[in-house]
Write an enzyme that holds these catalytic residues in place. Structure first.
Site, PDB file in Angstrom:
ATOM      1  N   GLU A 156       0.812  -1.225   0.000  1.00 42.77           N
ATOM      2  CA  GLU A 156       0.000   0.000   0.000  1.00 42.77           C
ATOM      3  C   GLU A 156       0.846   1.276   0.000  1.00 42.77           C
ATOM      4  OE1 GLU A 156      -0.542  -2.600   1.910  1.00 42.77           O
ATOM      5  OE2 GLU A 156      -2.643  -3.235   1.714  1.00 42.77           O
ATOM      6  N   PHE A 188     -11.673  -7.049  14.096  1.00 40.63           N
ATOM      7  CA  PHE A 188     -10.637  -7.570  13.206  1.00 40.63           C
ATOM      8  C   PHE A 188     -10.235  -6.504  12.184  1.00 40.63           C
ATOM      9  CE2 PHE A 188      -9.494  -9.871   9.226  1.00 40.63           C
ATOM     10  CZ  PHE A 188      -8.267 -10.332   9.668  1.00 40.63           C
ATOM     11  N   GLN A 189      -8.959  -6.271  12.055  1.00 38.89           N
ATOM     12  CA  GLN A 189      -8.401  -5.273  11.146  1.00 38.89           C
ATOM     13  C   GLN A 189      -8.981  -3.888  11.338  1.00 38.89           C
ATOM     14  OE1 GLN A 189      -8.301  -6.965   7.127  1.00 38.89           O
ATOM     15  NE2 GLN A 189      -6.306  -7.854   7.659  1.00 38.89           N
ATOM     16  N   LYS A 212     -17.521  -0.595   6.078  1.00 33.64           N
ATOM     17  CA  LYS A 212     -18.016  -1.539   5.077  1.00 33.64           C
ATOM     18  C   LYS A 212     -19.539  -1.482   4.931  1.00 33.64           C
ATOM     19  CE  LYS A 212     -17.219  -6.255   3.478  1.00 33.64           C
ATOM     20  NZ  LYS A 212     -16.657  -7.563   3.818  1.00 33.64           N
ATOM     21  N   MET A 264      24.701   8.238   1.359  1.00 33.61           N
ATOM     22  CA  MET A 264      24.473   9.502   2.060  1.00 33.61           C
ATOM     23  C   MET A 264      24.770   9.349   3.550  1.00 33.61           C
ATOM     24  SD  MET A 264      23.820  12.598   1.620  1.00 33.61           S
ATOM     25  CE  MET A 264      22.915  13.138   0.195  1.00 33.61           C
TER      26      MET A 264
HETATM   27  C1  LIG Z   1      18.801  13.930   1.019  1.00 33.09           C
HETATM   28  C2  LIG Z   1      18.093  15.236   0.748  1.00 33.09           C
HETATM   29  C3  LIG Z   1      18.833  16.371   0.500  1.00 33.09           C
HETATM   30  C4  LIG Z   1      18.203  17.561   0.183  1.00 33.09           C
HETATM   31  N1  LIG Z   1      18.968  18.648  -0.162  1.00 33.09           N
HETATM   32  C5  LIG Z   1      18.370  19.734  -0.658  1.00 33.09           C
HETATM   33  C6  LIG Z   1      19.141  20.824  -1.204  1.00 33.09           C
HETATM   34  O1  LIG Z   1      20.351  20.799  -1.225  1.00 33.09           O
HETATM   35  N2  LIG Z   1      18.470  21.878  -1.718  1.00 33.09           N
HETATM   36  C7  LIG Z   1      17.098  21.940  -1.731  1.00 33.09           C
HETATM   37  O2  LIG Z   1      16.544  22.908  -2.242  1.00 33.09           O
HETATM   38  N3  LIG Z   1      16.347  20.956  -1.211  1.00 33.09           N
HETATM   39  C8  LIG Z   1      16.962  19.855  -0.687  1.00 33.09           C
HETATM   40  N4  LIG Z   1      16.170  18.832  -0.210  1.00 33.09           N
HETATM   41  C9  LIG Z   1      14.716  18.993  -0.202  1.00 33.09           C
HETATM   42  C10 LIG Z   1      14.234  19.748   1.025  1.00 33.09           C
HETATM   43  O3  LIG Z   1      14.186  18.860   2.116  1.00 33.09           O
HETATM   44  C11 LIG Z   1      12.820  20.336   0.793  1.00 33.09           C
HETATM   45  O4  LIG Z   1      11.928  19.328   0.404  1.00 33.09           O
HETATM   46  C12 LIG Z   1      12.794  21.385  -0.299  1.00 33.09           C
HETATM   47  O5  LIG Z   1      13.864  22.274  -0.172  1.00 33.09           O
HETATM   48  C13 LIG Z   1      11.487  22.162  -0.218  1.00 33.09           C
HETATM   49  O6  LIG Z   1      11.232  22.770  -1.429  1.00 33.09           O
HETATM   50  P1  LIG Z   1      10.336  24.067  -1.551  1.00 33.09           P
HETATM   51  O7  LIG Z   1      10.837  25.139  -0.634  1.00 33.09           O
HETATM   52  O8  LIG Z   1      10.251  24.377  -2.988  1.00 33.09           O
HETATM   53  O9  LIG Z   1       8.933  23.685  -0.921  1.00 33.09           O
HETATM   54  P2  LIG Z   1       7.789  22.644  -1.293  1.00 33.09           P
HETATM   55  O10 LIG Z   1       7.846  21.564  -0.289  1.00 33.09           O
HETATM   56  O11 LIG Z   1       7.727  22.284  -2.719  1.00 33.09           O
HETATM   57  O12 LIG Z   1       6.548  23.536  -0.870  1.00 33.09           O
HETATM   58  C14 LIG Z   1       5.948  24.401  -1.762  1.00 33.09           C
HETATM   59  C15 LIG Z   1       5.688  25.759  -1.154  1.00 33.09           C
HETATM   60  O13 LIG Z   1       4.934  26.499  -2.122  1.00 33.09           O
HETATM   61  C16 LIG Z   1       3.658  26.822  -1.624  1.00 33.09           C
HETATM   62  N5  LIG Z   1       2.677  26.642  -2.680  1.00 33.09           N
HETATM   63  C17 LIG Z   1       1.990  25.524  -3.014  1.00 33.09           C
HETATM   64  N6  LIG Z   1       1.172  25.768  -4.048  1.00 33.09           N
HETATM   65  C18 LIG Z   1       1.345  27.057  -4.384  1.00 33.09           C
HETATM   66  C19 LIG Z   1       0.774  27.896  -5.375  1.00 33.09           C
HETATM   67  N7  LIG Z   1      -0.150  27.456  -6.240  1.00 33.09           N
HETATM   68  N8  LIG Z   1       1.195  29.181  -5.435  1.00 33.09           N
HETATM   69  C20 LIG Z   1       2.123  29.662  -4.547  1.00 33.09           C
HETATM   70  N9  LIG Z   1       2.675  28.917  -3.586  1.00 33.09           N
HETATM   71  C21 LIG Z   1       2.300  27.630  -3.510  1.00 33.09           C
HETATM   72  C22 LIG Z   1       3.431  25.911  -0.437  1.00 33.09           C
HETATM   73  O14 LIG Z   1       2.527  26.523   0.471  1.00 33.09           O
HETATM   74  C23 LIG Z   1       4.834  25.712   0.103  1.00 33.09           C
HETATM   75  O15 LIG Z   1       5.183  26.752   0.976  1.00 33.09           O
HETATM   76  C24 LIG Z   1      16.795  17.636   0.153  1.00 33.09           C
HETATM   77  C25 LIG Z   1      16.046  16.503   0.438  1.00 33.09           C
HETATM   78  C26 LIG Z   1      16.675  15.306   0.717  1.00 33.09           C
HETATM   79  C27 LIG Z   1      15.849  14.085   0.961  1.00 33.09           C
HETATM   80  C1  LIG Z   2      12.742   5.126   4.711  1.00 34.86           C
HETATM   81  C2  LIG Z   2      14.042   5.771   5.002  1.00 34.86           C
HETATM   82  N1  LIG Z   2      14.868   5.224   5.935  1.00 34.86           N
HETATM   83  C3  LIG Z   2      16.065   5.810   6.197  1.00 34.86           C
HETATM   84  C4  LIG Z   2      16.448   6.954   5.555  1.00 34.86           C
HETATM   85  C5  LIG Z   2      17.791   7.607   5.867  1.00 34.86           C
HETATM   86  N2  LIG Z   2      18.661   7.587   4.676  1.00 34.86           N
HETATM   87  C6  LIG Z   2      18.800   8.648   3.864  1.00 34.86           C
HETATM   88  S1  LIG Z   2      19.777   8.348   2.542  1.00 34.86           S
HETATM   89  C7  LIG Z   2      20.041   6.763   3.033  1.00 34.86           C
HETATM   90  C8  LIG Z   2      20.920   5.842   2.243  1.00 34.86           C
HETATM   91  C9  LIG Z   2      20.417   5.612   0.867  1.00 34.86           C
HETATM   92  O1  LIG Z   2      21.243   4.644   0.268  1.00 34.86           O
HETATM   93  P1  LIG Z   2      21.153   4.343  -1.293  1.00 34.86           P
HETATM   94  O2  LIG Z   2      19.746   4.158  -1.684  1.00 34.86           O
HETATM   95  O3  LIG Z   2      22.087   3.259  -1.611  1.00 34.86           O
HETATM   96  O4  LIG Z   2      21.609   5.718  -1.936  1.00 34.86           O
HETATM   97  P2  LIG Z   2      23.061   6.391  -1.997  1.00 34.86           P
HETATM   98  O5  LIG Z   2      23.101   7.434  -0.929  1.00 34.86           O
HETATM   99  O6  LIG Z   2      24.075   5.335  -1.794  1.00 34.86           O
HETATM  100  O7  LIG Z   2      23.109   6.992  -3.365  1.00 34.86           O
HETATM  101  C10 LIG Z   2      19.379   6.507   4.234  1.00 34.86           C
HETATM  102  C11 LIG Z   2      19.428   5.231   4.965  1.00 34.86           C
HETATM  103  C12 LIG Z   2      15.539   7.486   4.616  1.00 34.86           C
HETATM  104  N3  LIG Z   2      15.796   8.638   3.968  1.00 34.86           N
HETATM  105  N4  LIG Z   2      14.374   6.871   4.348  1.00 34.86           N
END
Ligand SMILES: Cc1cc2nc3c(=O)[nH]c(=O)nc-3n(C[C@H](O)[C@H](O)[C@H](O)COP(=O)(O)OP(=O)(O)OC[C@H]3O[C@@H](n4cnc5c(N)ncnc54)[C@H](O)[C@@H]3O)c2cc1C
Ligand SMILES: Cc1ncc(C[n+]2csc(CCOP(=O)(O)OP(=O)(O)O)c2C)c(N)n1
Ligand SMILES: [Mg+2]
Lengths: 587, 168
Positions: free
Chosen positions: A53, A115-116, A165, A483
């Site tokens: 899911e 159940f469930q 249900k 990472m």
């Molecule tokens: C491993 C990892 C590393 C990351 N590193 C980076 C990084 O280096 N740089 C980076 O940028 N991000 C990075 N992120 C992502 C980060 O965590 C955030 O998800 C991201 O920066 C949020 O993007 P955003 O500010 O565009 O907001 P979003 O989450 O896209 O939110 C959208 C915003 O726009 C608003 N909005 C929605 N609809 C509308 C509309 N119609 N008109 C006007 N406003 C609207 C919402 O209210 C909200 O405030 C990383 C994520 C991971 C998993």
């Molecule tokens: C569900 C979940 N569990 C744990 C993490 C923490 N986490 C972030 S990156 C990462 C490793 C990802 O490894 P891989 O998919 O091999 O990508 P790589 O960084 O090696 O490119 C982990 C464990 C996560 N982001 N999501």
């Protein structure tokens, strides 16, 4: 005309049709059998049977993000609903519009530990934009239509409807969407014009301006992205974007500085740090973007356009807040800019671009181009060349590969790039790719994956095979949770606690066991050939195992708690001596 | 200045539907905001509207964020910051049980009279007083009773309304 009675299950299907749903992702169980029966007896809505899911929700996210429509999910009570929770929160964090239907035990058993039985509305309350428990079949149609309205309006998000249900079996009256108007929920779309005028004056007088745009522009739709492009070109200003906003402005334009933030480019982060006017459109000042808050763009005036008032002044205090839809605001901005015959300060802008070009010359995404081992960046560069000019969509899992994909794959249109940003859910990419592929059967859909993330939802290969979704799973296999390994190297004395990917399967054989195509590249010379073969597969999924350098780290990097001008460029920079304790605690 | 903690009384009009209170409380606990008091009851029977009065505290930025977060809950109609919007009246109702005999009993009754508290239950050894007033008045009364045989106190928390003719 006599009122036509339908069963609850039939009402669900009719409402879905009237809401324009063509695909629903789901998994059956006792508490939703009446709805599955109604699905069986019609042909308008295609049901996609996933293998878990959580994946149903991610697939619906991929469908929604790549089409701009509301994604749709159907799960059973109890474990079906709890399995969906991660996906729902993922969609909430990234503002993805979804409607998730869950079965529930019959009303007279609710609260009896039946159940469930699970308190699904209780569990999902903080993971959804809104949720409902429908106890009266005559409220079902209204609730369905309201749910779609809430999911797609304002800041989009997931909405769950829990349907006991007995309500699915009961006879009730259907009402069409046109007769449903929400009592309270009216997000502000049109901005206050005075505020936009103020913003235009500030923009026109800027000396070192920058556009900082985000997922909100993608949420606002392709027209908003066009308007953004138009306005950015009118001003001649530099533009950067968050991970979630990539593609809203074409990466091929010279004004594009690349992504900003923790793994953003040197030029984007330094331009943010040094700007005097920041124009934030649809981005939410996430901590991965701002770094150390007290040193975030310290000398700047800030304009913030956002449809959600709670995003404004949440992390960063701004000077000109504008509540409204990004498209609507940009339209007004362009109109007022033109009407007032505004022109940017050309001399100042020239100097500013000179400074930016200096930062660009640092060539921060450069890496060690060696023949000895496949660098992940190289594999992505080759993928980029192979995809150029082709109709394609990219999803990612979470980790280093995700960041490299953001750095090395350029997008010229919105809705082409799907990644889990806010929650960072490993296992998102494959199901999301299936959702995008089913919405765009003729396009190339690639899931840029890591070997660890792939294992989190790899059961979905079965789904892709069943529906002949020819998704490409491009695994940058570094044999590590890269990472995690990177943070351990930089911040925990290279003690690689539990981050090695032990006991990996043979990905080629795995592919073959499902009747898919499996490919492997272990040398630089093989990369192009493997990519070419991968793209030639059009009738079934293809898993590609690219053996990349296990030691490579993702740079540039701004360590947690640091400012935009404290950037690490490569292995020669060490953060350990300077990483403050308050930075260490950050995720 | 930025970080000064302010106390605000906020009135929220919501649809009286299942789960609405859980949404509001979940918002406060999930985001780590303070609730000093919260009262809720249906105020419009025909439209099933309830009014929540809550007292919270935080920096200006946090208080603004609390209001924005409340306002984005789907069943919320209106959010009013009574502290910001000009003069308002705030009242609490308390039931206060005091047990004792002799001088202490007489003193409790005398103080109740000064505070305009009503006696709503009396036995030979106890009183239950009903008092309405500001939070500070109720605090004072309960504090005094603590020295005269306080058994228990039950308080409604603040309900509040703006002064003047204008309504919600
Ligand atoms: C491993 C990892 C590393 C990351 N590193 C980076 C990084 O280096 N740089 C980076 O940028 N991000 C990075 N992120 C992502 C980060 O965590 C955030 O998800 C991201 O920066 C949020 O993007 P955003 O500010 O565009 O907001 P979003 O989450 O896209 O939110 C959208 C915003 O726009 C608003 N909005 C929605 N609809 C509308 C509309 N119609 N008109 C006007 N406003 C609207 C919402 O209210 C909200 O405030 C990383 C994520 C991971 C998993
Ligand atoms: C569900 C979940 N569990 C744990 C993490 C923490 N986490 C972030 S990156 C990462 C490793 C990802 O490894 P891989 O998919 O091999 O990508 P790589 O960084 O090696 O490119 C982990 C464990 C996560 N982001 N999501
Ligand atoms: Mg890996």
């Amino acid at each position: 005309m006599p009122e036509q009675k339908l069963t609850g299950a039939q009402i669900v299907i009719k409402a879905l049709k009237d809401q324009g749903v063509d695909i629903i992702f789901g998994y059956p169980g006792g508490a939703v059998l009446p709805i599955y029966d109604a699905i069986f007896q019609q042909n308008d809505i295609k049901h996609i049977l996933v293998r878990h899911e959580q994946a149903a929700v991610h697939a619906a996210e991929g469908y929604a993000r790549s089409t701009g429509k509301v994604g749709c999910v159907l799960v059973t009570s109890g474990p079906g609903a709890t399995n969906a929770v991660t996906g729902l929160l993922d969609a909430l964090c990234d503002s993805i519009p979804l409607v998730c239907l869950s079965g529930q035990v019959p009303t007279h058993l609710i609260g009896n530990d039946a159940f469930q039985e699970a308190d699904t509305t209780g569990i999902t309350r903080p993971c959804t934009k809104h949720n409902y428990l429908v106890k009266d079949v005559n409220q079902l149609a209204r609730t369905m239509h309201e749910a779609f309205y809430v999911a797609r309006s304002g800041r989009p998000g997931p909405v769950l409807i829990d349907i006991p249900k007995d309500v699915q079996f009961a006879d009730g009256t259907y009402i069409p969407p046109t007769e449903v108007k929400h009592k309270t929920y009216r997000p502000q779309v049109k901005p206050e014009i005075a505020r936009v005028e103020e913003a235009i004056e500030l923009i026109a007088n800027a000396k070192r301006p920058i556009f900082y745009t985000g997922g909100g522009v993608v949420n606002a739709g392709p027209i908003a992205a066009k308007l953004l492009t138009q306005f950015v070109k009118l001003t001649g200003f530099p533009i950067t974007s968050t991970l979630m906003g990539l593609g809203a402005f074409p990466a091929s334009e010279t004004q594009w500085l690349g992504m900003l933030g923790m793994h953003g480019t040197y030029e984007a982060n330094l331009a943010m740090y040094n700007c005097d006017v920041m124009i934030n459109i649809g981005a939410r000042f996430d901590d991965r973007v701002t770094g150390k808050l007290s040193e975030f763009a310290p000398g700047s005036k800030k304009i913030h356009v956002d449809i959600d008032p709670s995003s404004i002044n949440k992390n960063v205090a701004v000077d000109i807040p504008i509540v409204g839809d990004a498209g609507a605001v940009l339209e007004d901005m362009i109109r007022i800019w033109k009407a007032r015959q505004k022109r940017a300060d050309q001399a100042a802008l020239k100097e500013w671009w000179g400074q930016i070009d200096g930062w660009r010359a640092r060539n921060c995404l450069n890496y060690n181009r060696t023949e000895a081992v496949i660098k992940p960046q190289y594999a992505l560069e080759r993928l980029r060349e192979a995809l150029r000019g082709k109709n394609h969509y990219v999803t990612t899992e979470v980790g280093q590969h995700q960041m490299w994909a953001a750095q090395f794959l350029p997008f010229d249109e919105p809705n082409r790039w799907m990644t889990s940003g806010g929650l960072g859910t490993m296992g998102y990419g494959l199901p999301a790719a299936i959702g995008a592929q089913l919405a765009h059967p003729d396009a190339i859909v690639v899931d840029v994956s890591g070997e660890a993330s792939f294992l989190m939802n790899m059961q979905e290969i079965g789904t892709a095979v069943q529906y002949r979704a020819p998704v490409k799973i491009f695994i940058l296999n570094n044999k590590y949770m890269g990472m995690v390994r990177q943070w351990q190297e930089l911040l925990h004395g290279s003690r690689y606690s539990n981050s090695y990917s032990e006991a990996l399967p043979d990905f080629v054989k795995l592919a073959e066991s499902w009747g898919c195509v499996g490919l492997r590249a272990t040398t630089v010379a093989e990369v192009d050939e493997v990519i070419e073969k991968m793209l030639a597969v059009t009738d079934r999924p293809c898993i590609v195992d690219i053996a990349v350098d296990p030691k490579e780290n993702c740079f540039p990097m701004i360590p947690g708690g640091k400012a935009h001008n404290e950037i690490l460029f490569g292995p020669e920079d060490s953060p350990s001596d300077a990483t403050p304790e308050d930075g260490m605690v950050l995720v | 200045m930025e970080d000064k903690i302010e106390k605000h009384t906020i009135a929220v009009l919501v649809d009286n539907e299942p789960g609405v209170l859980a949404r509001v409380i979940g918002l406060f606990s999930g985001r780590g905001y303070n609730i000093e008091s919260l009262t809720v009851a249906e105020v419009n029977n025909a439209d099933h509207l309830s009014r929540i009065t809550l007292v919270t505290s935080g920096t200006r930025m946090v208080v603004e964020q609390i209001k924005a977060q409340l306002d984005r809950l789907v069943p919320v109609h209106k959010v009013h910051d009574l502290t910001d919007e000009g003069p308002s009246v705030e009242r609490e109702l308390a039931l206060v049980k005091v047990a004792g005999t002799g001088d202490r009993r007489i003193e409790a009754l005398r103080l109740a009279d000064i505070f305009k508290a009503k006696v709503v239950d009396a036995t030979l050894t106890s009183f239950v007083f009903e008092l309405t007033g500001t939070t500070a008045e109720v605090d004072d009364f309960v504090g005094l009773m603590a020295q005269l045989g306080l058994v228990e106190a039950s308080r409604t928390g603040v309900v509040a309304m703006s002064k003047g003719a204008a309504g919600f």
